[in-house]
Write an enzyme that holds these catalytic residues in place. Structure first.
Site, mmCIF file in Angstrom:
data_model
loop_
_atom_site.group_PDB
_atom_site.id
_atom_site.type_symbol
_atom_site.label_atom_id
_atom_site.label_comp_id
_atom_site.label_asym_id
_atom_site.label_seq_id
_atom_site.Cartn_x
_atom_site.Cartn_y
_atom_site.Cartn_z
ATOM 1 N N CYS A 1 -1.278 14.118 12.147
ATOM 2 C CA CYS A 1 -0.414 15.120 11.521
ATOM 3 C C CYS A 1 -0.331 15.031 9.994
ATOM 4 O O CYS A 1 -0.431 16.072 9.323
ATOM 5 C CB CYS A 1 0.969 15.122 12.166
ATOM 6 S SG CYS A 1 1.543 13.569 12.820
ATOM 7 N N LYS B 1 10.885 18.081 21.636
ATOM 8 C CA LYS B 1 9.560 18.447 22.135
ATOM 9 C C LYS B 1 9.644 18.944 23.570
ATOM 10 O O LYS B 1 10.511 18.533 24.352
ATOM 11 C CB LYS B 1 8.601 17.257 22.067
ATOM 12 C CG LYS B 1 9.038 16.029 22.860
ATOM 13 C CD LYS B 1 8.036 14.887 22.717
ATOM 14 C CE LYS B 1 8.532 13.630 23.425
ATOM 15 N NZ LYS B 1 7.551 12.522 23.368
ATOM 16 N N ARG C 1 -4.155 2.855 17.808
ATOM 17 C CA ARG C 1 -2.822 2.259 17.872
ATOM 18 C C ARG C 1 -2.955 0.871 18.492
ATOM 19 O O ARG C 1 -3.622 0.694 19.516
ATOM 20 C CB ARG C 1 -1.859 3.122 18.705
ATOM 21 C CG ARG C 1 -1.575 4.470 18.053
ATOM 22 C CD ARG C 1 -0.616 5.324 18.853
ATOM 23 N NE ARG C 1 -0.561 6.677 18.302
ATOM 24 C CZ ARG C 1 0.071 7.693 18.873
ATOM 25 N NH1 ARG C 1 0.711 7.524 20.015
ATOM 26 N NH2 ARG C 1 0.057 8.895 18.308
ATOM 27 N N HIS D 1 3.599 20.489 16.374
ATOM 28 C CA HIS D 1 2.626 19.499 16.834
ATOM 29 C C HIS D 1 2.342 19.825 18.300
ATOM 30 O O HIS D 1 3.275 19.886 19.097
ATOM 31 C CB HIS D 1 3.188 18.078 16.764
ATOM 32 C CG HIS D 1 3.716 17.678 15.420
ATOM 33 N ND1 HIS D 1 3.148 16.676 14.670
ATOM 34 C CD2 HIS D 1 4.776 18.123 14.695
ATOM 35 C CE1 HIS D 1 3.840 16.514 13.549
ATOM 36 N NE2 HIS D 1 4.833 17.393 13.545
ATOM 37 N N ASP E 1 -5.835 17.466 19.468
ATOM 38 C CA ASP E 1 -4.649 17.644 18.642
ATOM 39 C C ASP E 1 -4.717 18.964 17.886
ATOM 40 O O ASP E 1 -5.804 19.456 17.562
ATOM 41 C CB ASP E 1 -4.579 16.484 17.638
ATOM 42 C CG ASP E 1 -3.179 16.223 17.146
ATOM 43 O OD1 ASP E 1 -2.249 16.896 17.622
ATOM 44 O OD2 ASP E 1 -3.020 15.351 16.273
ATOM 45 N N HIS F 1 -2.064 21.390 14.934
ATOM 46 C CA HIS F 1 -0.788 21.648 14.271
ATOM 47 C C HIS F 1 -0.775 23.096 13.833
ATOM 48 O O HIS F 1 -1.741 23.583 13.221
ATOM 49 C CB HIS F 1 -0.599 20.690 13.092
ATOM 50 C CG HIS F 1 -0.509 19.268 13.526
ATOM 51 N ND1 HIS F 1 -1.618 18.454 13.616
ATOM 52 C CD2 HIS F 1 0.544 18.537 13.952
ATOM 53 C CE1 HIS F 1 -1.245 17.259 14.067
ATOM 54 N NE2 HIS F 1 0.060 17.284 14.273
ATOM 55 N N GLN G 1 -7.550 12.573 20.466
ATOM 56 C CA GLN G 1 -6.580 13.585 20.877
ATOM 57 C C GLN G 1 -7.186 14.981 20.794
ATOM 58 O O GLN G 1 -8.008 15.257 19.928
ATOM 59 C CB GLN G 1 -5.344 13.543 19.970
ATOM 60 C CG GLN G 1 -4.557 12.240 20.038
ATOM 61 C CD GLN G 1 -3.396 12.250 19.062
ATOM 62 O OE1 GLN G 1 -3.545 12.609 17.914
ATOM 63 N NE2 GLN G 1 -2.224 11.854 19.542
#
Length: 668
Positions: free
Chosen positions: A354, A490, A383, A536, A403, A405, A401
């Site tokens: 992000c 979320k 991570r 997100h 992912d 945004h 991910q």
């Protein structure tokens, strides 16, 4: 005469009762059937013992087996106590520690006197538990002082319990629960007696080691696990699910299909084999087509970013211990807390994408007309998950991910979330998941942003789900207090797989914090700078975990368009080798992923081997098929064969292997 208590029942009726009256008394007054069915009481929403007297005017609801969540919690808590009594009776000198209920059962940690427990001890413990249940021993709640507890545990040689009791605060109401002569410290609640448990509805499952208080510096204990249910039917269903889960284990199937492996040289990272990476690429290509069709712009951002960026975004304070930092220690300087400049910069592998997407958004001036901007990345993140938390490809340290945004104006938020819900629904159905639940995770105790911001963000998500028609029981709509991220509420999307397990996968979050912290802005219609709202969102979550879920959901029998190998052409005799190569070549020319098996082995051996590898189509050719220009098709899981011409098999498999989005036209 003491004042009467007013007891309000769920139907709104009120009963006046004298002090000393219990919920069990009220149940008996209503009727013998309810008195027999009642397991516990809900006093102003708090579950309590049936035999604990009322203390004030109260709203009362009686808990029965129909209240499954509460009933299961009670059952498993009771079974933990029963197991502990059974163990101490069978193995004198064993010390008890803690024994909580879990999501599907219970466990207790013991300090055996002579030897650690093993799985061979479990049948005898189960038998003793059934004897305790048959005695129908009442669960009795008593209030003790801290010193009474310490004295009791010291007298009994319970050193672990004595240590814990000594740390309890003075003056706090401390309770024990007794069943017969056996007792333990416990807040409760419990059912009325051990006889309320179904003696056929539990099973002890395994023994493992566990450190006292979870600290490896402390003594090693024996932990006994069990599963407990309201009746034997539920237990049988659970055991069946466990058996099915073992058969579907993605690690087992991954090895059988030669998809991937893991090893200590790269703990928490996956070695994808050619077939596994074909599966990955098919999934990635499908997702890319869906994103292109939904007007997302794909980007790629750096793996390493300056620590100051993570500090500014707020992630440094929240995720530092789970981030891989380069170098992993700040070099010695006059100011040890400083982040160095120049060649000594402290960097970190990104744990999420992000902040980098905000930096792209900030390049150039953005107008209100430019929004929404949908920025997607198949971003590789790292991570530093604890070693004990790693699990196959479901929980890893390096992951990718799906992912994205979405930067929106406030007036665009509901529409964008609704579009996301529709896209997610279509993707899940294409991948074979027909059922999922939607949950709204609300503000946590520790968070960034004002209450007004959180009020608006949470309500916006409620309104968006309502606009999408998904705030219904069909979608398992539920709100989860305190479960939101530190920067945003979320929506969570929980898939249900083929054997009834749920997996939290997709998510969308409304974030006004990060655009503020990283100074993201657009020029509004009024000519002034405004903060965008940052959504997100992810559908798969991570490719690694979602592929693991796909493997277990389909038990390795993927839809044909996802299968790494879509067909194998196998020969019966070597005279058909050339024809087998011709068949394979025509199938490959049609875009299919095909292998040949020309080995000098019996066809039954080949069938077994390719069935284990979950090959969806086995195309068998012999001398006759070669002469006639035909093939014998055997599909996975079927004993029957279908005779087809070469043109027919090419057309059939090509049609079956077309990805669903290309059939429906949802892709570009």
């Amino acid at each position: 005469m003491s004042a009467m208590f007013r007891i309000t029942l769920p139907d709104g009726s009120v009963r006046e009762v004298a002090p000393g009256t219990t919920p069990a008394d009220v149940a008996a007054a209503i009727g013998p059937g309810l008195a027999k069915a009642a397991l516990a009481a809900k006093i102003d929403g708090e579950v309590r013992d049936l035999n604990r007297p009322f203390e004030r005017d109260t709203n009362l609801a009686l808990v029965t087996a129909r209240d499954e969540a509460d009933a299961l919690e009670l059952t498993r808590h009771d079974l933990a106590h029963v197991m502990a009594e059974a163990v101490q009776h069978l193995f004198p000198g064993t010390q008890i520690t803690f024994g909580p209920a879990t999501d599907d059962g219970f466990y207790y940690d013991f300090a055996p006197k002579d030897r650690p427990f093993t799985d061979e001890d479990l049948p005898a413990i189960e038998a003793e538990m059934r004897a305790i249940i048959a005695r129908n021993e009442p669960f009795v709640r008593e209030v003790w002082t801290r010193q009474q507890l310490i004295d009791r545990w010291n007298q009994q040689g319970e050193t672990f319990k004595a240590e814990w009791a000594a740390e309890l605060p003075e003056g706090e109401e401390l309770t024990i629960y007794r069943q017969g002569e056996w007792l333990d410290m416990c807040r409760g609640p419990h059912m009325a007696s051990t006889g309320k448990l179904d003696p056929q509805a539990f099973k002890l499952t395994r023994v493992s080691g566990a450190y006292w208080r979870g600290d490896q510096k402390n003594a090693m204990l024996s932990r006994i696990y069990g599963t407990g249910w309201l009746n034997k039917k539920q237990l049988d269903q659970h055991l069946f699910r466990l058996e099915e889960a073992a058969k579907r284990d993605h690690r087992k199937i991954g090895a059988e299909m030669d998809l991937f492996h893991l090893q200590s040289e790269a703990q928490g990272s996956v070695f994808w084999h050619p077939k596994g990476f074909i599966l990955w690429r098919q999934l990635e290509a499908y997702m890319r087509r869906r994103l292109d069709a939904a007007d997302y712009e794909e980007v790629k951002t750096p793996q390493l970013m300056d620590a100051r960026q993570w500090e500014q975004s707020g992630h440094w304070g929240k995720y530092r211990e789970n981030m891989f930092v380069v170098p992993d220690e700040i070099p010695n300087t006059e100011d040890e807390g400083a982040v160095l400049s120049g060649e000594g910069d402290l960097m970190a592998l990104k744990p999420m994408n992000c902040p980098a997407h905000v930096l792209i958004f900030k390049q150039g001036i953005k107008s209100y007309r430019d929004l929404p901007i949908r920025m997607a990345e198949f971003g590789c993140c790292h991570r530093n998950e604890p070693h004990g938390a790693l699990h196959g490809i479901m929980r890893v340290r390096q992951f990718t991910q799906d992912d994205a945004h979405i930067f929106v104006r406030e007036d665009q938020l509901i529409g964008e979330v609704r579009k996301f819900c529709d896209l997610l629904d279509s993707v899940y159905r294409d991948l074979g998941f027909e059922k999922y639940a939607i949950k709204l995770a609300l503000r946590p105790e520790k968070r960034f942003g004002s209450d007004a911001m959180w009020d608006w963000s949470e309500q916006s998500l409620r309104d968006a789900v309502a606009a999408a028609g998904r705030d219904t029981q069909e979608y398992g709509w539920e709100e989860l207090p305190g479960e939101g991220a530190f920067y945003a509420p979320k929506l969570e999307f929980h898939l249900t797989d083929a054997i009834g397990r749920t997996w939290q996968v997709g998510t969308i979050q409304t974030d006004t914090v990060l655009p503020e912290r990283l100074d993201a802005a657009y020029i509004g219609e009024d000519g002034n700078r405004h903060r965008p709202v940052m959504l997100h969102r992810a559908i798969l979550g991570t490719f690694e975990r979602f592929i693991g879920i796909l493997i277990e959901h389909h038990a390795g029998r993927f839809p044909l368009w996802l299968s790494p190998v879509q067909a194998v052409v196998a020969t019966i005799v070597s005279d058909a080798d050339d024809y087998a190569e011709t068949v394979a070549a025509q199938l490959r020319a049609a875009g299919l992923r095909v292998e040949t098996d020309l080995r000098n082995e019996k066809i039954n051996y080949k069938v077994r081997e390719h069935s284990l590898a979950k090959v969806p189509n086995l195309i068998v050719v012999g001398k006759r098929e070669a002469e006639e220009g035909k093939v014998a098709l055997r599909t996975l899981g079927s004993q029957a064969q279908t005779i087809l011409t070469l043109d027919e098999i090419v057309t059939r498999l090509r049609n079956e292997a077309t990805p669903p989005d290309l059939i429906t036209g949802t892709a570009v």
